[in-house]
Design an enzyme around this catalytic site. Structure first.
Site, PDB file in Angstrom:
ATOM      1  N   GLU A 184       0.841  -1.209   0.000  1.00  0.00           N
ATOM      2  CA  GLU A 184       0.000   0.000   0.000  1.00  0.00           C
ATOM      3  C   GLU A 184       0.878   1.262   0.000  1.00  0.00           C
ATOM      4  OE1 GLU A 184      -3.304  -0.234  -0.248  1.00  0.00           O
ATOM      5  OE2 GLU A 184      -3.785  -2.227   0.525  1.00  0.00           O
TER       6      GLU A 184
HETATM    7  C1  LIG Z   1       3.376  -9.794   0.035  1.00  0.00           C
HETATM    8  C2  LIG Z   1       3.170  -8.680  -0.952  1.00  0.00           C
HETATM    9  C3  LIG Z   1       1.918  -8.472  -1.497  1.00  0.00           C
HETATM   10  C4  LIG Z   1       1.735  -7.473  -2.459  1.00  0.00           C
HETATM   11  N1  LIG Z   1       0.513  -7.343  -3.063  1.00  0.00           N
HETATM   12  C5  LIG Z   1       0.398  -6.520  -4.147  1.00  0.00           C
HETATM   13  C6  LIG Z   1      -0.805  -6.518  -4.927  1.00  0.00           C
HETATM   14  O1  LIG Z   1      -1.774  -7.210  -4.631  1.00  0.00           O
HETATM   15  N2  LIG Z   1      -0.828  -5.740  -6.048  1.00  0.00           N
HETATM   16  C7  LIG Z   1       0.215  -4.954  -6.420  1.00  0.00           C
HETATM   17  O2  LIG Z   1       0.113  -4.284  -7.435  1.00  0.00           O
HETATM   18  N3  LIG Z   1       1.358  -4.914  -5.669  1.00  0.00           N
HETATM   19  C8  LIG Z   1       1.476  -5.690  -4.566  1.00  0.00           C
HETATM   20  N4  LIG Z   1       2.635  -5.694  -3.818  1.00  0.00           N
HETATM   21  C9  LIG Z   1       3.736  -4.838  -4.230  1.00  0.00           C
HETATM   22  C10 LIG Z   1       4.004  -3.713  -3.256  1.00  0.00           C
HETATM   23  O3  LIG Z   1       3.006  -2.741  -3.354  1.00  0.00           O
HETATM   24  C11 LIG Z   1       5.411  -3.194  -3.572  1.00  0.00           C
HETATM   25  O4  LIG Z   1       6.314  -4.180  -3.124  1.00  0.00           O
HETATM   26  C12 LIG Z   1       5.703  -1.860  -2.938  1.00  0.00           C
HETATM   27  O5  LIG Z   1       4.944  -0.857  -3.515  1.00  0.00           O
HETATM   28  C13 LIG Z   1       7.188  -1.490  -3.056  1.00  0.00           C
HETATM   29  O6  LIG Z   1       7.656  -1.657  -4.358  1.00  0.00           O
HETATM   30  P1  LIG Z   1       8.992  -2.494  -4.611  1.00  0.00           P
HETATM   31  O7  LIG Z   1       8.864  -3.793  -3.938  1.00  0.00           O
HETATM   32  O8  LIG Z   1       9.280  -2.501  -6.059  1.00  0.00           O
HETATM   33  O9  LIG Z   1      10.121  -1.699  -3.856  1.00  0.00           O
HETATM   34  P2  LIG Z   1      10.911  -0.450  -4.421  1.00  0.00           P
HETATM   35  O10 LIG Z   1       9.999   0.545  -5.004  1.00  0.00           O
HETATM   36  O11 LIG Z   1      12.053  -0.931  -5.248  1.00  0.00           O
HETATM   37  O12 LIG Z   1      11.480   0.142  -3.068  1.00  0.00           O
HETATM   38  C14 LIG Z   1      12.640  -0.369  -2.410  1.00  0.00           C
HETATM   39  C15 LIG Z   1      13.034   0.606  -1.309  1.00  0.00           C
HETATM   40  O13 LIG Z   1      13.351   1.881  -1.891  1.00  0.00           O
HETATM   41  C16 LIG Z   1      12.526   2.888  -1.337  1.00  0.00           C
HETATM   42  N5  LIG Z   1      12.173   3.841  -2.384  1.00  0.00           N
HETATM   43  C17 LIG Z   1      11.615   3.615  -3.588  1.00  0.00           C
HETATM   44  N6  LIG Z   1      11.401   4.748  -4.249  1.00  0.00           N
HETATM   45  C18 LIG Z   1      11.835   5.747  -3.452  1.00  0.00           C
HETATM   46  C19 LIG Z   1      11.881   7.152  -3.555  1.00  0.00           C
HETATM   47  N7  LIG Z   1      11.397   7.810  -4.596  1.00  0.00           N
HETATM   48  N8  LIG Z   1      12.407   7.833  -2.549  1.00  0.00           N
HETATM   49  C20 LIG Z   1      12.852   7.217  -1.448  1.00  0.00           C
HETATM   50  N9  LIG Z   1      12.825   5.894  -1.265  1.00  0.00           N
HETATM   51  C21 LIG Z   1      12.323   5.168  -2.259  1.00  0.00           C
HETATM   52  C22 LIG Z   1      11.301   2.160  -0.796  1.00  0.00           C
HETATM   53  O14 LIG Z   1      10.660   2.880   0.232  1.00  0.00           O
HETATM   54  C23 LIG Z   1      11.898   0.869  -0.304  1.00  0.00           C
HETATM   55  O15 LIG Z   1      12.430   1.023   0.964  1.00  0.00           O
HETATM   56  C24 LIG Z   1       2.816  -6.651  -2.821  1.00  0.00           C
HETATM   57  C25 LIG Z   1       4.068  -6.844  -2.232  1.00  0.00           C
HETATM   58  C26 LIG Z   1       4.259  -7.854  -1.324  1.00  0.00           C
HETATM   59  C27 LIG Z   1       5.641  -8.067  -0.753  1.00  0.00           C
END
Ligand SMILES: Cc1cc2nc3c(=O)[nH]c(=O)nc-3n(C[C@H](O)[C@H](O)[C@H](O)COP(=O)(O)OP(=O)(O)OC[C@H]3O[C@@H](n4cnc5c(N)ncnc54)[C@H](O)[C@@H]3O)c2cc1C
Length: 601
Positions: A409
């Site tokens: 979220e």
């Molecule tokens: C169990 C699980 C269920 C999920 N369910 C869904 C679902 O149903 N549908 C769906 O669409 N997604 C889903 N997700 C995805 C989830 O919403 C994303 O994992 C989340 O938004 C973070 O994206 P990412 O994993 O690519 O991390 P990244 O975006 O790569 O982030 C990695 C780190 O970098 C930081 N970061 C990234 N961008 C910035 C910035 N601009 N400035 C500062 N820090 C930053 C983040 O805060 C984090 O600490 C799910 C994830 C999990 C693990």
């Protein structure tokens, strides 16, 4: 055009510049009979269908998650927020929060499945769908005949959700789109019947939303179940679309509207996620005190040790604060929706605008409550000692399950930055007047402070004065930072994070005080002794967080005389006239939790 009535209700984010009267906040003690009945029925369902099967959820029994989801559908729990016209109960926003809260504490696996289906899997259609789309899909989703999933994230597009590479290409006859791409981390993917998919048409700046029915013969394949740290029985898979044909009438809202849909669905998801964490916090606190009251070391119940009492008191206090702030915001949203409907908006428009208005509060709650839950689970393990580290006790799974709430979220970093960013934007649009109050604080800093001691005899008089001072800290720090960096502020992330922590603590502390004050006025101060102690303890902790973040921020952007003046202002604004005896407050709270052998506040 806004109606007059609209102007009189606090807008989202306005809490930072306005005082709220305790009579104007909604608290869990204000639940009506229908809401209490709903709460009890959901609790009973959770106790019967979920809690006894924790081991099966931990053993990755995905079929059980689906089976319990169907049972929840039979009970009507999947339909609470769906309008009656589409087979739902059309219950108020507060009622939907209650259901989400009390159904979520058994296991993070079910909580995630429930949230993904009823929130991000269904809401985009109820909020943005055409009449035909709503008639076709929503009744099935509301009853649990069908399940929904939300496919936004991709391997290369997580936080940067609008950068997805999934494409939607219009067919030559203009009747359908072909979707191609890969989605990742999709909750409910293993058993859902439809996906809300976000894809890009041509070189559009923004993605577009589509309703895509699950049909393996239509180029949809799933990856293996992800091997996760927690929420073991929540189905999380990759989803691959290969020339998946979607009729044009399944586009959600308009072309390029997907990012807006995605963000608005997440606003609702965020406050509901906070609700979903609350009953878990309560249960963790209860499980911890039950153990602490039983376990003896040095011939003493460990709950009699000050070190353990401190933990129990902090766990109970953060739970109470989370409840206070979540229902305050939920009722604001509900009132705003009602107001918009009264002004002639459709339910759809009213709900969208109502939630969007409080997007700042939704982000604040998501961050605060997910972190409080994590801390609660962590201290829960600590109270259990070595047994806390064992898979045979409930703390281990609670701790692992809690972890995801800080990631999905929108990560807590993103939500922190959003909360301040949205507030600054609102100020620029003239929706919240930050400039005037920030200038007043700047003027006050140049003046001579008053040395009069105010009359603190009324309940929370000093605490409310302290809240007003903490707001000045926010205005001082944010005001000076905006002046210094202007639009470049976005690039100063550590400053935004610090400002956000100040904002969060103010909202949480103020909500807690207002709830305890409202209840003390109606039930009596003696009866609310513990709640009053919790409000004071929460505020004390909040003041330290504000002081730390304020100091770091000021030092990072101000120098010389300006730095000295701002630091002096900070010291003035975080200073109590009469410091509360925190050890005594914690002991008072802990003794109550111990005596009840549960969280019962
Ligand atoms: C169990 C699980 C269920 C999920 N369910 C869904 C679902 O149903 N549908 C769906 O669409 N997604 C889903 N997700 C995805 C989830 O919403 C994303 O994992 C989340 O938004 C973070 O994206 P990412 O994993 O690519 O991390 P990244 O975006 O790569 O982030 C990695 C780190 O970098 C930081 N970061 C990234 N961008 C910035 C910035 N601009 N400035 C500062 N820090 C930053 C983040 O805060 C984090 O600490 C799910 C994830 C999990 C693990």
């Amino acid at each position: 055009m806004e109606t007059q009535q609209e102007k009189e209700i606090l807008r989202g984010g306005q809490f930072i510049v306005k005082e709220t009267k305790c009579e104007d906040v909604f608290t869990p003690e204000d639940f009506n009979e229908e809401q209490k009945m709903m709460r009890d029925s959901v609790k009973e369902f959770n106790d019967r269908e979920i809690i006894p099967h924790k081991d099966r959820f931990e053993a990755k029994d995905y079929a059980l998650t689906e089976e319990v989801m169907r049972k929840a559908g039979d009970m009507g729990f999947l339909s609470v927020s769906v309008p009656e016209a589409y087979g739902g109960m059309g219950m108020s926003f507060v009622s939907t929060m209650i259901v989400c809260e009390y159904i979520s504490s058994g296991t993070g696996s079910f909580s995630t499945a429930f949230g993904a289906h009823t929130g991000i899997g269904t809401m985009p259609i109820t909020l943005y769908g055409t009449e035909e789309q709503k008639q076709k899909y929503v009744p099935k989703l509301a009853s649990g005949e069908w399940f929904g999933a939300y496919a936004l994230t991709e391997p290369g597009a997580g936080s940067d959700a609008n950068s997805g590479k999934t494409t939607a290409t219009l067919s030559e006859d203009g009747k359908s789109y072909k979707i191609n791409g890969q989605k990742m981390w999709i909750s409910n993917a293993g058993f859902c019947n439809l996906f809300i998919v976000f894809a890009r048409i041509e070189n559009d700046k923004n993605i577009t939303g589509f309703i895509v029915e699950q049909d393996p013969s239509n180029g949809i394949t799933l990856g293996e179940e992800e091997n996760k740290l927690g929420i073991h029985a929540s189905s999380t898979r990759q989803v691959f679309f290969s020339d998946t044909v979607v009729p044009v009438e399944n586009m959600l809202a308009g072309r390029g509207e997907g990012f807006k849909i995605a963000m608005n669905a997440l606003n609702i998801g965020r406050i509901k996620l906070a609700a979903a964490c609350l009953d878990s916090q309560r249960r963790i606190t209860t499980t911890a005190v039950e153990y602490a009251n039983e376990r003896k070391q040095f011939n003493t119940r460990i709950s009699d040790f000050g070190a353990i009492k401190m933990k129990l008191a902090e766990m109970a206090t953060s739970t109470y604060a989370g409840e206070s702030a979540s229902y305050r915001a939920a009722k604001n949203i509900e009132d705003r929706i009602a107001m918009r409907q009264a002004a002639g908006n459709s339910h759809q428009e009213a709900e969208l605008k109502g939630v969007e208005e409080y997007a700042i509060e939704c982000s604040i709650l998501k961050v605060a409550v997910s972190e409080d839950l994590q801390n609660c689970a962590d201290e829960g393990i600590q109270i259990f000692g070595g047994m806390g580290f064992s898979k045979d006790t409930p703390m281990e799974a609670a701790w692992r399950d809690a972890r995801i709430a800080r990631i999905y979220e929108g990560t807590n970093e993103i939500n922190r930055m959003l909360s301040v960013g949205m507030l600054v934007k609102k100020a620029m649009k003239g929706h919240v007047d930050l400039l005037g109050p920030a200038q007043a604080v700047a003027d006050e800093l140049l003046g001579i402070p008053s040395f009069e001691t105010p009359d603190y005899s009324e309940l929370f008089a000093e605490e409310k004065e302290m809240i007003a001072k903490l707001k000045k800290v926010f205005l001082m720090v944010a005001g000076a930072a905006v002046q210094k960096f202007g639009p470049e502020l976005e690039g100063h992330q550590q400053l935004l994070l610090a400002a956000s922590d100040i904002l969060i603590e103010i909202y949480m502390a103020e909500s807690t005080i207002l709830r305890a004050e409202k209840n003390a006025k109606r039930f009596g101060e003696k009866e609310q002794e513990i709640q009053i102690a919790m409000a004071k303890l929460y505020l004390y902790n909040a003041v330290s967080i504000v002081e730390k973040n304020g100091k770091e921020s000021i030092i990072s952007f101000a120098e010389g005389d300006e730095q000295r003046m701002l630091l002096m202002g900070l010291r003035r604004y975080v200073k109590y006239t009469n410091y509360p005896d925190i050890v005594d407050l914690r002991n008072t709270i802990a003794e109550k939790v111990k005596a009840d052998n549960m969280y019962n506040l």
